[in-house]
Motif scaffolding. Sequence first.
Motif, PDB file in Angstrom:
ATOM      1  N   PRO A   7       0.822  -1.201   0.000  1.00  0.00           N
ATOM      2  CA  PRO A   7       0.000   0.000   0.000  1.00  0.00           C
ATOM      3  C   PRO A   7       0.852   1.244   0.000  1.00  0.00           C
ATOM      4  O   PRO A   7       1.943   1.264   0.569  1.00  0.00           O
ATOM      5  N   PRO A   8       0.370   2.308  -0.666  1.00  0.00           N
ATOM      6  CA  PRO A   8       1.101   3.559  -0.610  1.00  0.00           C
ATOM      7  C   PRO A   8       0.960   4.181   0.766  1.00  0.00           C
ATOM      8  O   PRO A   8       0.049   3.872   1.514  1.00  0.00           O
ATOM      9  N   ASN A   9       1.861   5.085   1.097  1.00  0.00           N
ATOM     10  CA  ASN A   9       1.796   5.788   2.376  1.00  0.00           C
ATOM     11  C   ASN A   9       0.713   6.847   2.313  1.00  0.00           C
ATOM     12  O   ASN A   9       0.807   7.803   1.556  1.00  0.00           O
ATOM     13  N   ASP A  10      -0.342   6.674   3.096  1.00  0.00           N
ATOM     14  CA  ASP A  10      -1.449   7.629   3.058  1.00  0.00           C
ATOM     15  C   ASP A  10      -1.023   9.014   3.512  1.00  0.00           C
ATOM     16  O   ASP A  10      -1.704   9.992   3.248  1.00  0.00           O
ATOM     17  N   ASP A  11       0.105   9.118   4.210  1.00  0.00           N
ATOM     18  CA  ASP A  11       0.494  10.396   4.773  1.00  0.00           C
ATOM     19  C   ASP A  11       1.188  11.317   3.782  1.00  0.00           C
ATOM     20  O   ASP A  11       1.523  12.437   4.113  1.00  0.00           O
ATOM     21  N   VAL A  12       1.437  10.867   2.539  1.00  0.00           N
ATOM     22  CA  VAL A  12       2.132  11.711   1.590  1.00  0.00           C
ATOM     23  C   VAL A  12       1.179  12.632   0.854  1.00  0.00           C
ATOM     24  O   VAL A  12       1.564  13.369  -0.023  1.00  0.00           O
ATOM     25  N   SER A  13      -0.083  12.574   1.200  1.00  0.00           N
ATOM     26  CA  SER A  13      -1.081  13.251   0.383  1.00  0.00           C
ATOM     27  C   SER A  13      -1.075  14.751   0.549  1.00  0.00           C
ATOM     28  O   SER A  13      -1.545  15.466  -0.314  1.00  0.00           O
ATOM     29  N   GLY A  14      -0.623  15.254   1.662  1.00  0.00           N
ATOM     30  CA  GLY A  14      -0.765  16.689   1.885  1.00  0.00           C
ATOM     31  C   GLY A  14      -2.206  17.031   2.155  1.00  0.00           C
ATOM     32  O   GLY A  14      -2.997  16.222   2.593  1.00  0.00           O
ATOM     33  N   THR A  15      -2.587  18.246   1.842  1.00  0.00           N
ATOM     34  CA  THR A  15      -3.948  18.685   2.075  1.00  0.00           C
ATOM     35  C   THR A  15      -4.803  18.371   0.875  1.00  0.00           C
ATOM     36  O   THR A  15      -4.342  18.456  -0.242  1.00  0.00           O
ATOM     37  N   LYS A 165      -7.735  -1.271   1.002  1.00  0.00           N
ATOM     38  CA  LYS A 165      -6.886  -0.221   1.548  1.00  0.00           C
ATOM     39  C   LYS A 165      -6.237  -0.641   2.861  1.00  0.00           C
ATOM     40  O   LYS A 165      -6.714  -1.520   3.568  1.00  0.00           O
ATOM     41  N   ARG A 166      -5.151   0.054   3.205  1.00  0.00           N
ATOM     42  CA  ARG A 166      -4.413  -0.267   4.420  1.00  0.00           C
ATOM     43  C   ARG A 166      -5.079   0.308   5.658  1.00  0.00           C
ATOM     44  O   ARG A 166      -4.968  -0.245   6.755  1.00  0.00           O
ATOM     45  N   VAL A 342      -4.135  -1.598  -4.458  1.00  0.00           N
ATOM     46  CA  VAL A 342      -4.437  -0.589  -3.451  1.00  0.00           C
ATOM     47  C   VAL A 342      -4.615   0.798  -4.056  1.00  0.00           C
ATOM     48  O   VAL A 342      -4.881   1.758  -3.333  1.00  0.00           O
ATOM     49  N   ARG A 343      -4.471   0.912  -5.361  1.00  0.00           N
ATOM     50  CA  ARG A 343      -4.671   2.213  -6.007  1.00  0.00           C
ATOM     51  C   ARG A 343      -6.131   2.635  -5.866  1.00  0.00           C
ATOM     52  O   ARG A 343      -7.044   1.846  -6.110  1.00  0.00           O
ATOM     53  N   ARG A 344      -6.357   3.873  -5.500  1.00  0.00           N
ATOM     54  CA  ARG A 344      -7.718   4.362  -5.281  1.00  0.00           C
ATOM     55  C   ARG A 344      -8.444   4.586  -6.605  1.00  0.00           C
ATOM     56  O   ARG A 344      -7.825   4.876  -7.624  1.00  0.00           O
TER      57      ARG A 344
END
Length: 410
Positions: A7-15, A165-166, A342-344
């Motif tokens: 899964p990608p890191n959900d925290d890299v999204s920014g705002t 999703k993670r 896991v891609r949205r």
Amino acid sequence: MAAVSAPPNDDVSGTPGGMPGFGMPDGTSTSEQARWRDPKRYAWLLGLIVPLLPFISWGLVEVTGLGVFWFYGPFLVFGIFPMLDLLIGLDATNPPDSVIKWLEGDRYYRWCTYAFIPIQYAGLVFACWMWSSGKLSTVEDIGLALTVAMVSGIAINTAHELGHKRDSLERWLSRVALAQSGYGHFYIEHNRGHHVRVATPEDPASARLGESFYAFWPRTVSGSLRSAWGLERVRLRRMDRSMWTPQNDILTAWAMTIALFAALALVFGAVVLPYLILQAIVGFSLLEVVNYLEHYGLLRGKREDGRYERARPEHSWNNNNVASNVLLYHLQRHSDHHANPVRRYQALRHVDEAPQLPTGYAGMIVTAILPPVWRRIMDHRVLEHYEGDLTRANISPRALARYGGAEAAR
């Protein structure tokens, strides 16, 4: 075997939507974001029409006085959406690679799926109230049950999006969405079974060339359940646990459904139980007819060591009809989903190498329940995909005999 990506890191999204004047942690510049806008951004909200169907049916009945509108759900899914696919047409455009992580990090898209579930259950409670009121005829009760089944079935697709999703909240919401259809084991079998065995004879969710939906249905329903039970047994054995434990995800999923149905029967009376069972069966059958068309006749080749090759775009049927894609959160871009589980949904991409269905899933479901029509539309496409070589297809023995064997088909 096909591997599931991390899964990608959900925290890299920014705002959500990006912050003006700032570059993003994934390397996407604000200027790149400014040049690209998701043309479907607000169209995804139209997916909430589905959980609203019981209320829409009631409103149409009230306005027109016609009880036939209790059947509005199936009419919308199998009548209106196929026509909208033809009228609106295709959209094969992809978001640029440079905005994928930013797009996936925009939480607006997550709330489009989160909002589905409370509306889903509000509609179910409303339907139970109507069934228990005695105001509807038996035929109207059945019509409402079929409308609720459209919600239940498409809720499985919402659960599918969330379950990959993670994030623990999304996984929990996935199980909640599945409780209405009683198909909680899908969460296990799809993620840990289907994605490994897709487009092979060992996968109960991959239909074979020449296999009708009515032959596929019992095979996939029973096979998926057995597969999920076996996968869960292996997982629990590694934890040194028995199958009869609260940690068994299948048992907890079934417990959610039993508790839901029991609570509704307690509040509204046992009269609701036959309709709850009907909507569940039709609902998970809607999932299975989608499974039927997603990999029909497609087969992964074997490597020299006897293992199957990785799943590639040519192992899934795809489609870019806009109406059905909005309804199903881009499920029709199925090859990219298998390559990037896991891609949205908003970031799933069209793949040129993937075989294409002649119309969207809504229309293809209608043809799938009519086997002669389905064979006429799809069998020659499978043959053309494999250049007439039936040995490269996932084929049922009956179909092999029908085509006179592989040599006759070349």
